[in-house]
Motif scaffolding. Sequence first.
Motif, PDB file in Angstrom:
ATOM      1  N   THR A 122      41.297  31.538  50.644  1.00 36.53           N
ATOM      2  CA  THR A 122      42.619  31.551  51.354  1.00 36.53           C
ATOM      3  C   THR A 122      42.904  31.519  50.402  1.00 36.53           C
ATOM      4  OG1 THR A 122      42.422  28.720  51.519  1.00 36.53           O
ATOM      5  CG2 THR A 122      42.163  30.062  53.256  1.00 36.53           C
ATOM      6  N   GLY A 123      42.700  32.093  49.193  1.00 38.84           N
ATOM      7  CA  GLY A 123      43.756  32.483  48.150  1.00 38.84           C
ATOM      8  C   GLY A 123      43.872  34.222  47.594  1.00 38.84           C
ATOM      9  N   PRO A 124      44.192  34.349  46.815  1.00 38.78           N
ATOM     10  CA  PRO A 124      45.324  35.469  46.086  1.00 38.78           C
ATOM     11  C   PRO A 124      44.732  36.960  47.296  1.00 38.78           C
ATOM     12  CG  PRO A 124      45.191  34.282  44.605  1.00 38.78           C
ATOM     13  CD  PRO A 124      43.973  33.306  45.357  1.00 38.78           C
ATOM     14  N   VAL A 125      45.443  37.698  47.920  1.00 43.47           N
ATOM     15  CA  VAL A 125      44.460  38.696  48.262  1.00 43.47           C
ATOM     16  C   VAL A 125      44.619  39.569  47.520  1.00 43.47           C
ATOM     17  CG1 VAL A 125      44.962  40.090  50.479  1.00 43.47           C
ATOM     18  CG2 VAL A 125      45.540  37.747  50.740  1.00 43.47           C
ATOM     19  N   PHE A 126      43.432  40.570  46.565  1.00 48.14           N
ATOM     20  CA  PHE A 126      43.835  41.226  45.884  1.00 48.14           C
ATOM     21  C   PHE A 126      43.805  42.883  46.309  1.00 48.14           C
ATOM     22  CE2 PHE A 126      41.990  38.312  43.156  1.00 48.14           C
ATOM     23  CZ  PHE A 126      43.000  37.826  42.111  1.00 48.14           C
ATOM     24  N   GLY A 127      43.713  42.775  47.678  1.00 48.07           N
ATOM     25  CA  GLY A 127      42.941  44.250  48.548  1.00 48.07           C
ATOM     26  C   GLY A 127      42.335  43.577  49.512  1.00 48.07           C
ATOM     27  N   GLY A 142      29.783  35.146  44.670  1.00 43.27           N
ATOM     28  CA  GLY A 142      30.837  34.043  45.475  1.00 43.27           C
ATOM     29  C   GLY A 142      29.731  32.727  45.782  1.00 43.27           C
ATOM     30  N   GLN A 143      28.138  33.102  46.099  1.00 41.54           N
ATOM     31  CA  GLN A 143      27.490  31.954  46.730  1.00 41.54           C
ATOM     32  C   GLN A 143      27.163  30.553  45.428  1.00 41.54           C
ATOM     33  OE1 GLN A 143      24.130  33.062  48.793  1.00 41.54           O
ATOM     34  NE2 GLN A 143      24.428  31.457  49.804  1.00 41.54           N
ATOM     35  N   LEU A 344      38.216  33.654  40.205  1.00 40.03           N
ATOM     36  CA  LEU A 344      38.928  34.895  40.589  1.00 40.03           C
ATOM     37  C   LEU A 344      38.668  35.996  39.882  1.00 40.03           C
ATOM     38  CD1 LEU A 344      42.634  32.783  39.893  1.00 40.03           C
ATOM     39  CD2 LEU A 344      41.841  33.820  42.231  1.00 40.03           C
ATOM     40  N   ASP A 345      37.619  36.435  38.581  1.00 42.05           N
ATOM     41  CA  ASP A 345      37.458  37.645  37.694  1.00 42.05           C
ATOM     42  C   ASP A 345      36.637  37.744  38.325  1.00 42.05           C
ATOM     43  OD1 ASP A 345      39.722  36.869  36.062  1.00 42.05           O
ATOM     44  OD2 ASP A 345      38.204  36.184  34.446  1.00 42.05           O
ATOM     45  N   SER A 346      36.009  37.125  39.416  1.00 42.87           N
ATOM     46  CA  SER A 346      35.033  37.580  39.678  1.00 42.87           C
ATOM     47  C   SER A 346      35.620  38.035  40.819  1.00 42.87           C
ATOM     48  CB  SER A 346      33.996  36.383  40.355  1.00 42.87           C
ATOM     49  OG  SER A 346      32.612  36.953  41.005  1.00 42.87           O
ATOM     50  N   GLN A 347      36.359  37.646  41.688  1.00 47.25           N
ATOM     51  CA  GLN A 347      36.407  38.014  43.196  1.00 47.25           C
ATOM     52  C   GLN A 347      37.580  39.821  42.514  1.00 47.25           C
ATOM     53  OE1 GLN A 347      38.999  35.214  44.638  1.00 47.25           O
ATOM     54  NE2 GLN A 347      37.500  34.646  45.822  1.00 47.25           N
ATOM     55  N   ARG A 348      38.035  39.508  41.723  1.00 44.26           N
ATOM     56  CA  ARG A 348      39.345  40.668  41.436  1.00 44.26           C
ATOM     57  C   ARG A 348      38.313  41.939  40.836  1.00 44.26           C
ATOM     58  NH1 ARG A 348      43.119  37.298  38.552  1.00 44.26           N
ATOM     59  NH2 ARG A 348      41.973  36.535  37.222  1.00 44.26           N
ATOM     60  N   ALA A 349      36.922  41.553  40.339  1.00 49.96           N
ATOM     61  CA  ALA A 349      35.770  42.659  40.025  1.00 49.96           C
ATOM     62  C   ALA A 349      35.305  43.067  41.133  1.00 49.96           C
ATOM     63  CB  ALA A 349      34.673  42.063  38.780  1.00 49.96           C
ATOM     64  N   TRP A 350      35.285  42.476  41.913  1.00 52.30           N
ATOM     65  CA  TRP A 350      34.454  43.080  43.435  1.00 52.30           C
ATOM     66  C   TRP A 350      35.327  43.775  43.657  1.00 52.30           C
ATOM     67  CZ3 TRP A 350      29.724  42.621  45.382  1.00 52.30           C
ATOM     68  CH2 TRP A 350      29.412  43.308  46.934  1.00 52.30           C
ATOM     69  N   VAL A 351      37.049  43.502  44.125  1.00 51.15           N
ATOM     70  CA  VAL A 351      37.561  43.844  45.054  1.00 51.15           C
ATOM     71  C   VAL A 351      37.970  45.495  44.341  1.00 51.15           C
ATOM     72  CG1 VAL A 351      40.177  43.703  45.967  1.00 51.15           C
ATOM     73  CG2 VAL A 351      38.652  41.866  46.005  1.00 51.15           C
ATOM     74  N   GLU A 352      38.217  45.157  43.420  1.00 51.26           N
ATOM     75  CA  GLU A 352      38.580  46.772  42.918  1.00 51.26           C
ATOM     76  C   GLU A 352      37.575  47.596  43.285  1.00 51.26           C
ATOM     77  OE1 GLU A 352      39.222  48.435  38.120  1.00 51.26           O
ATOM     78  OE2 GLU A 352      38.266  46.768  38.827  1.00 51.26           O
ATOM     79  N   ARG A 353      35.798  47.331  43.137  1.00 49.61           N
ATOM     80  CA  ARG A 353      35.273  48.296  43.330  1.00 49.61           C
ATOM     81  C   ARG A 353      34.736  48.456  44.737  1.00 49.61           C
ATOM     82  NH1 ARG A 353      29.453  47.826  44.201  1.00 49.61           N
ATOM     83  NH2 ARG A 353      29.347  45.174  43.238  1.00 49.61           N
ATOM     84  N   VAL A 354      34.895  47.685  46.180  1.00 52.98           N
ATOM     85  CA  VAL A 354      34.052  47.642  47.548  1.00 52.98           C
ATOM     86  C   VAL A 354      35.893  48.498  47.849  1.00 52.98           C
ATOM     87  CG1 VAL A 354      33.591  46.332  49.028  1.00 52.98           C
ATOM     88  CG2 VAL A 354      32.840  45.498  46.812  1.00 52.98           C
ATOM     89  N   VAL A 355      36.274  47.913  47.378  1.00 52.26           N
ATOM     90  CA  VAL A 355      38.387  48.469  48.606  1.00 52.26           C
ATOM     91  C   VAL A 355      38.469  49.412  47.932  1.00 52.26           C
ATOM     92  CG1 VAL A 355      40.337  47.611  48.924  1.00 52.26           C
ATOM     93  CG2 VAL A 355      38.335  45.996  48.787  1.00 52.26           C
ATOM     94  N   PHE A 356      38.346  50.068  46.486  1.00 47.51           N
ATOM     95  CA  PHE A 356      38.089  51.668  46.653  1.00 47.51           C
ATOM     96  C   PHE A 356      37.406  52.314  47.541  1.00 47.51           C
ATOM     97  CE2 PHE A 356      37.182  54.991  44.321  1.00 47.51           C
ATOM     98  CZ  PHE A 356      38.504  56.039  44.148  1.00 47.51           C
ATOM     99  N   TYR A 357      36.349  51.516  47.761  1.00 48.65           N
ATOM    100  CA  TYR A 357      35.527  52.972  48.546  1.00 48.65           C
ATOM    101  C   TYR A 357      35.998  52.579  50.017  1.00 48.65           C
ATOM    102  CZ  TYR A 357      31.508  53.484  51.827  1.00 48.65           C
ATOM    103  OH  TYR A 357      30.871  54.134  52.913  1.00 48.65           O
ATOM    104  N   GLU A 358      36.154  51.159  50.831  1.00 47.78           N
ATOM    105  CA  GLU A 358      36.424  51.498  51.867  1.00 47.78           C
ATOM    106  C   GLU A 358      37.808  52.024  51.563  1.00 47.78           C
ATOM    107  OE1 GLU A 358      34.893  47.039  53.369  1.00 47.78           O
ATOM    108  OE2 GLU A 358      36.972  46.762  51.814  1.00 47.78           O
TER     109      GLU A 358
END
Length: 379
Positions: A122-127, A142-143, A344-358
């Motif tokens: 339930t944190g910030p939604v980067f996309g 994350g684990q 947050l850095d870890s989440q941003r890096a993941w979202v930037e790469r994965v959601v671009f593909y999505e």
Amino acid sequence: MKDTTENKTFSRRKLLKGGAIAAGATAASTLAAPAVVGQSATVVKMQTSWPSSDIWMDFARQYVERVEQMSGGRLKIDLLPAGAVVGAFQVLDAVNDGVIDAAHTVPVYWYGKHKAASLFGTGPVFGGSATTMLTWFYAGGGQDLYKELTQDILGLNVYGFYGFPMPAQPFGWFKNPVTSVNDVQGFKYRTVGLAADLMQRLGMSVAQLPGGEIVPAMERGVIDAFEFNNPSSDMRFGAQDVAKNYMLSSYHQASESFEFLFNKDFFDDLPEDLQAILKYGVEAVSTSNTALAYDNYSADLKKLQEEHGVTVHRTSKEILDAQLKAWDAIIPELEQDAYMKKVLDSQRAWVERVVFYELMNAPDYALAYDHYFPGKLKL
């Protein structure tokens, strides 16, 4: 006087090993005897954070069914609703202390121990959606970060596994429709975790209440509006009786999954195959929970409209934009904590790469839906 704590050194693992030795001796003397004869089931005392009538108890029951079947009856889960042993927000402490063996909950419910708990759903939604963030938990680091928080920073005697990526939570229930930030100024609003910080940035005051306390608080005027999670849960506890405007779509809790907590000593004392069943049963039930959720949430949303006179709205772009700007203000404050910045850095890096593909790969599903069911969407 003899020290009575001496007996406490005998763990469940030692008892299991002792049972295995005895079983081996019996097998040697009785060649045809099956190894499982006379073996008693290990009972897992699991409490949820949900009332017995909530659909999330149905989700937990699906987990119970799968674990018991996969273990061939060697595991039996004593599933209890919120309040049976401890309150909805106290299950983490109860698991940590060994009062219960396990819990079915969400991490935001122990947000009071460390704000970082809210980052795990339930944190910030980067996309990214809840599915994106569940993949971050299992494949994006994350684990390990969760283990660092629970075991290293907080010193908790627990393991946690995540399952069922939840659809984004609605903005919630209002007595009158709201379309602008000005419309919600001064509202007393129920939410939990970092969403409380977010809504305060929008000019609301916040009460953090368990689901079972929401409708009574609305009836007494303690709150003016609220969110919980989904049409089925909301309808089951009577949201439609205290408000008639249901605002769907929000960035306050758009990436949450269930948390399956286990007392570490209890879990470690189990044979490895039973540990695996409890752990991977979480992955198995994610699929069945998703199917049950989409079936019930959609049917109950229709029922709310057709049988209970609820008007369903999509939250305005103005309010969604204001939520993102509020997250922009909150994030730097969170990042003053070194651990939270790392998450947050870890989440941003993941979202930037994965959601671009999505997003690049996904067709416009709304376009297809409107093509086959014209006029239903009012976006």
